[in-house]
Motif scaffolding. Sequence first.
Motif, mmCIF file in Angstrom:
data_model
loop_
_atom_site.group_PDB
_atom_site.id
_atom_site.type_symbol
_atom_site.label_atom_id
_atom_site.label_comp_id
_atom_site.label_asym_id
_atom_site.label_seq_id
_atom_site.Cartn_x
_atom_site.Cartn_y
_atom_site.Cartn_z
ATOM 1 N N TYR A 122 0.813 -1.228 0.000
ATOM 2 C CA TYR A 122 0.000 0.000 0.000
ATOM 3 C C TYR A 122 0.836 1.264 0.000
ATOM 4 O O TYR A 122 0.364 2.319 -0.427
ATOM 5 N N MET A 156 -0.240 4.013 -2.656
ATOM 6 C CA MET A 156 -0.446 5.412 -2.240
ATOM 7 C C MET A 156 0.513 6.338 -2.967
ATOM 8 O O MET A 156 0.139 7.415 -3.425
ATOM 9 N N GLN A 185 6.155 8.344 2.462
ATOM 10 C CA GLN A 185 5.282 7.179 2.564
ATOM 11 C C GLN A 185 6.040 5.889 2.264
ATOM 12 O O GLN A 185 5.875 4.884 2.952
ATOM 13 N N LEU A 187 1.195 10.547 10.090
ATOM 14 C CA LEU A 187 1.255 11.873 9.480
ATOM 15 C C LEU A 187 0.951 12.925 10.540
ATOM 16 O O LEU A 187 -0.052 12.838 11.244
ATOM 17 N N LYS A 199 -4.921 12.352 13.612
ATOM 18 C CA LYS A 199 -5.695 11.157 13.310
ATOM 19 C C LYS A 199 -6.567 10.843 14.524
ATOM 20 O O LYS A 199 -6.071 10.628 15.627
ATOM 21 N N LEU A 200 -7.877 10.858 14.314
ATOM 22 C CA LEU A 200 -8.788 10.448 15.379
ATOM 23 C C LEU A 200 -8.899 8.926 15.340
ATOM 24 O O LEU A 200 -8.368 8.278 14.456
ATOM 25 N N GLU A 237 -11.527 5.444 17.022
ATOM 26 C CA GLU A 237 -12.456 4.887 18.013
ATOM 27 C C GLU A 237 -11.682 4.567 19.299
ATOM 28 O O GLU A 237 -12.212 4.669 20.400
ATOM 29 N N ASN A 238 -10.422 4.148 19.149
ATOM 30 C CA ASN A 238 -9.567 3.855 20.313
ATOM 31 C C ASN A 238 -8.811 5.133 20.648
ATOM 32 O O ASN A 238 -7.943 5.568 19.891
ATOM 33 N N LYS A 288 -5.188 5.843 20.190
ATOM 34 C CA LYS A 288 -4.659 5.927 18.828
ATOM 35 C C LYS A 288 -4.722 7.349 18.259
ATOM 36 O O LYS A 288 -4.304 7.577 17.136
ATOM 37 N N HIS A 290 -4.596 1.367 1.146
ATOM 38 C CA HIS A 290 -4.067 2.645 1.628
ATOM 39 C C HIS A 290 -4.141 2.715 3.152
ATOM 40 O O HIS A 290 -4.799 1.913 3.799
ATOM 41 N N ALA A 291 -3.450 3.742 3.682
ATOM 42 C CA ALA A 291 -3.342 3.930 5.132
ATOM 43 C C ALA A 291 -4.135 5.171 5.543
ATOM 44 O O ALA A 291 -4.638 5.917 4.696
ATOM 45 N N HIS A 292 -4.196 5.396 6.845
ATOM 46 C CA HIS A 292 -4.858 6.608 7.337
ATOM 47 C C HIS A 292 -4.212 7.874 6.763
ATOM 48 O O HIS A 292 -4.884 8.870 6.518
ATOM 49 N N SER A 293 -2.906 7.812 6.545
ATOM 50 C CA SER A 293 -2.211 9.009 6.050
ATOM 51 C C SER A 293 -2.746 9.437 4.686
ATOM 52 O O SER A 293 -2.745 10.622 4.362
ATOM 53 N N ASP A 325 -12.027 4.218 9.063
ATOM 54 C CA ASP A 325 -12.013 4.601 10.483
ATOM 55 C C ASP A 325 -11.070 5.748 10.828
ATOM 56 O O ASP A 325 -10.691 5.911 11.982
ATOM 57 N N THR A 326 -10.719 6.573 9.847
ATOM 58 C CA THR A 326 -9.798 7.674 10.166
ATOM 59 C C THR A 326 -10.460 8.697 11.086
ATOM 60 O O THR A 326 -9.835 9.188 12.022
ATOM 61 N N ASP A 332 -14.496 8.823 11.805
ATOM 62 C CA ASP A 332 -15.637 8.284 12.547
ATOM 63 C C ASP A 332 -16.273 7.223 11.651
ATOM 64 O O ASP A 332 -16.893 7.548 10.629
ATOM 65 N N THR A 333 -16.104 5.976 12.026
ATOM 66 C CA THR A 333 -16.473 4.870 11.133
ATOM 67 C C THR A 333 -17.933 4.961 10.670
ATOM 68 O O THR A 333 -18.219 4.935 9.467
ATOM 69 N N LEU A 334 -18.852 5.057 11.625
ATOM 70 C CA LEU A 334 -20.266 4.960 11.260
ATOM 71 C C LEU A 334 -20.841 6.265 10.706
ATOM 72 O O LEU A 334 -21.716 6.245 9.841
ATOM 73 N N ASP A 365 -9.962 -0.627 11.100
ATOM 74 C CA ASP A 365 -8.693 -0.890 11.799
ATOM 75 C C ASP A 365 -8.761 -0.482 13.265
ATOM 76 O O ASP A 365 -7.745 -0.380 13.940
ATOM 77 N N SER A 366 -9.947 -0.230 13.787
ATOM 78 C CA SER A 366 -10.062 0.141 15.201
ATOM 79 C C SER A 366 -11.520 0.001 15.615
ATOM 80 O O SER A 366 -12.393 -0.229 14.773
ATOM 81 N N GLY A 367 -11.753 0.123 16.915
ATOM 82 C CA GLY A 367 -13.121 0.074 17.424
ATOM 83 C C GLY A 367 -13.606 -1.355 17.651
ATOM 84 O O GLY A 367 -12.844 -2.316 17.509
ATOM 85 N N LEU A 422 -19.284 -2.869 14.832
ATOM 86 C CA LEU A 422 -19.141 -2.009 13.654
ATOM 87 C C LEU A 422 -19.385 -2.781 12.357
ATOM 88 O O LEU A 422 -19.968 -2.260 11.408
ATOM 89 N N ASN A 434 -6.281 -4.875 13.071
ATOM 90 C CA ASN A 434 -6.177 -4.349 14.450
ATOM 91 C C ASN A 434 -5.977 -5.459 15.478
ATOM 92 O O ASN A 434 -6.919 -5.920 16.120
ATOM 93 N N THR A 481 0.904 -8.064 13.628
ATOM 94 C CA THR A 481 1.829 -8.359 14.721
ATOM 95 C C THR A 481 1.709 -9.770 15.289
ATOM 96 O O THR A 481 2.705 -10.471 15.454
#
Lengths: 480, 480
Positions: free
Chosen positions: A13, A17, A120, A333, A348-349, A351-352, A355, B198-201, B229-230, B232-234, B263-265, B270, B292, B316
């Motif tokens: 990715y 990207m 990146q 970022l 970066k917001l 849910e956790n 993070k 892609h990533a959050h970035s 999920d960057t 607010d997922t929902l 990737d979170s929550g 969700l 996650n 991981t």
Amino acid sequence: MSTLNLTLLTDLYELTMMQGYFKTGNHDVAVFDAFYRNNPSGGAYAICAGLEQVIDYIEHLSFQKEDIDYLRSLGIFNEDFLEYLSTFKFSGDIYAIAEGTVIFPREPLVKVVAPIMEAQLIETALLNIINHQSLIATKAARVCYAANGDGVMEFGLRRAQGPDSGTYGARAAIIGGCKGTSNVLTGQMFDVPVLGTHAHSWIMSFPDEYTAFKTYAQLYPDACTLLVDTYDTLNSGIPNAIRVFTEMRDAGITSKSYGIRMDSGDLAYLSKKARKMLDDAGFEDAIISASNDLDEYLIQSLKIQGSQITSWGVGTNLITSKDNPSFGGVYKLAAIQKDGGDFVPKIKLSENSEKVTNPGNKTIYRIYDKETGKIRGDLICLVDESYDTSQDLKLFDPNEPWKKTILPGGSYTMKELLIPVIKNGKAIYHSPKVMDIQKFCNKEKETLWDESKRFVNPQKIHVDLSQKLYDIRNQLLNQA
Amino acid sequence: MSTLNLTLLTDLYELTMMQGYFKTGNHDVAVFDAFYRNNPSGGAYAICAGLEQVIDYIEHLSFQKEDIDYLRSLGIFNEDFLEYLSTFKFSGDIYAIAEGTVIFPREPLVKVVAPIMEAQLIETALLNIINHQSLIATKAARVCYAANGDGVMEFGLRRAQGPDSGTYGARAAIIGGCKGTSNVLTGQMFDVPVLGTHAHSWIMSFPDEYTAFKTYAQLYPDACTLLVDTYDTLNSGIPNAIRVFTEMRDAGITSKSYGIRMDSGDLAYLSKKARKMLDDAGFEDAIISASNDLDEYLIQSLKIQGSQITSWGVGTNLITSKDNPSFGGVYKLAAIQKDGGDFVPKIKLSENSEKVTNPGNKTIYRIYDKETGKIRGDLICLVDESYDTSQDLKLFDPNEPWKKTILPGGSYTMKELLIPVIKNGKAIYHSPKVMDIQKFCNKEKETLWDESKRFVNPQKIHVDLSQKLYDIRNQLLNQA
């Protein structure tokens, strides 16, 4: 790693990207922070390592023809992008915390300031290297803390997660405080001490244990550690070792270093028995070393039990950081600069809530108590902030901002932790030798109180945000 | 690893022992067994992997001038021994269990029959490679078992213990059942699928999430997985993804594969909400993928909770085998042949009874139930023993020899597991392609009942000794 081309050591990715930025003509300069969130093994600190290899990786980044051909074969990259990759060089700046430094969660260990495409690409390999070596250096520091001045040898190559894991893991273990490693390749690559004597198979290849010991002592009188647990430690191994040591003494052979190693059984009990048997035979200077699934907890327990072991061979649990085998470093970022303007902070917001990131182009100051030289805390701030240590410094916990501490002017010193290591793609930092990094790390460890080094419920060190950074973070959180 | 010279990737004691054998003129041929003692993660089996790299290592073993110079600098090796090393080639035989095979504790995965000097040298690297890849292949098999047919992607490179750990770990993960990896280098080296979007970035680099998604969808319509999920997922991520999917549909763009990644929550909650939102918008075929900190236990739990995730990115916990990060394989002397005579069995005793070895020049037969094709058990015996499957076969547990089982003749089949891979130092085995090893491994896993694949208290498979081997072992134990 020094000869393997690591350019494709990246997540796919990053490349998709990159192509996205390339095709949309995004040449913004981005700031990415590599940081970690939690100290390994429930500790209160970590040790930073791997920077030398990161710099090496950056300097050698280059897509070879076979790499381009491979990427083309995936059917997702266009020719204009592949053409761009074929002459790719990293052109950005990198700031980092020196290897061997004591570090804490949420502070940038490495900061990359580069066109977003370039920043990146390097994410994955940079994290891989820093995560691995910082993990093992930290574990080694813990094991050495338990050994309390005794020598600790890194013996884990056979249980490491692949060749590099053994080789660079041993490098990191030495940074964290190990006296040497069994890994010959690490010795060759990094000019660090290599150690080791013989295995059970040596003993078993002889008609009897005594002959095996005797032969070994004749071959290596100056580093004569005999492995005593092949058959029966107390009734065979130690008596045979004493017989050989006695013959050496009688023959007038003096050894620089001699003793026994135990690799099984109840090491507390056996080492006390062994010490007595060796002392009774006049070998008070014989070293008792031990291995067998050791870690910091077991070493500390053995010491509490009065074990007579003074030399520790630590394998699996160190080289894999078994109780906590990943460092968890991330790369986020933090800011974007458009057309040479100001850096615009990015957050970066999640849910956790752990993070959620710290935005902006930042740096870190370490604050020391002037009298003791111990760490008072760290302060993350924006790069354009400066401090006058003759003035009072107000610190507050970003999670509990009503908890404030005032450090009176003149009572503290400050040191900036991030140093420039790559400028316009060129290395401007020369990594010290590994044994010098170890010395530096030993001094770093002295900047922590024992309360922060203990294993159970250690005292955490505060990592605070400057008021300006705190305000920007809150503003972005409220906007979102 | 293919270009790094791994000859010095060894523990120093292998070289000091080698010199010992060299100087004492010991040219005996030794049999060494590499085996493991306990299944990872409390399971009832493991998956064997790494053989291709072991063969590669053996074939490239060669001390270069700089290696000899380095060894000389240590001051413990004599010139005649260094001269011997400078022309060293491995000349022995190696037998091994094919990669992807289901394996059990205490059976030799690799058997080395070689002059003792040579057999000793290769111990460390051989164990390093087999331990690492078998560990990760086993973990991958467990994760894929939990995913129950859903695709599992290996995403762990950034958290792997160094570059090789990521690269060969991904190879092993694919052998164990993963559909692909994010690691581009592994894709290039082993011709396996590489995956990633892609990533959050990526999202954060755009003025808003919608624009980021839209741009990505335009660039990669055929593999369009949007990370939701960057912010607010929902309330933001999924609605923006649906807006983009709708625009694609309205524009007549059909995608081979599209969907969302979280990737979170709370992934159970969700994913159910996401499924409903996507379905309500007419995107019943949109894939919901998640990452996650996943592992086999979490995936199984999410499935029990009715999660709507059908594609799993595991990082991981897979690439480090986090709950059990070392395989624990050992390499033990089993027999010695003097002057071309018979192999004399050797045993290693220990204070820890589980460390007592199985002596002799051995092989392994796998016994299958003829009707179901499932494994009945394994039988370790001496190489000169043979079996007739038309006859009854008596099996007994070596730890509880009074527990006997009779398999009626004709009701079972047998397969020898150890195959010759190196003969007189030359590879005589051509490793299959990794994706073919994966197919073989998938068949291997079908030879286990679910009872042996479950995570909690799985049914163990018996690994029995032949009567002859059992008697020799007892005889040596009684002698000692």
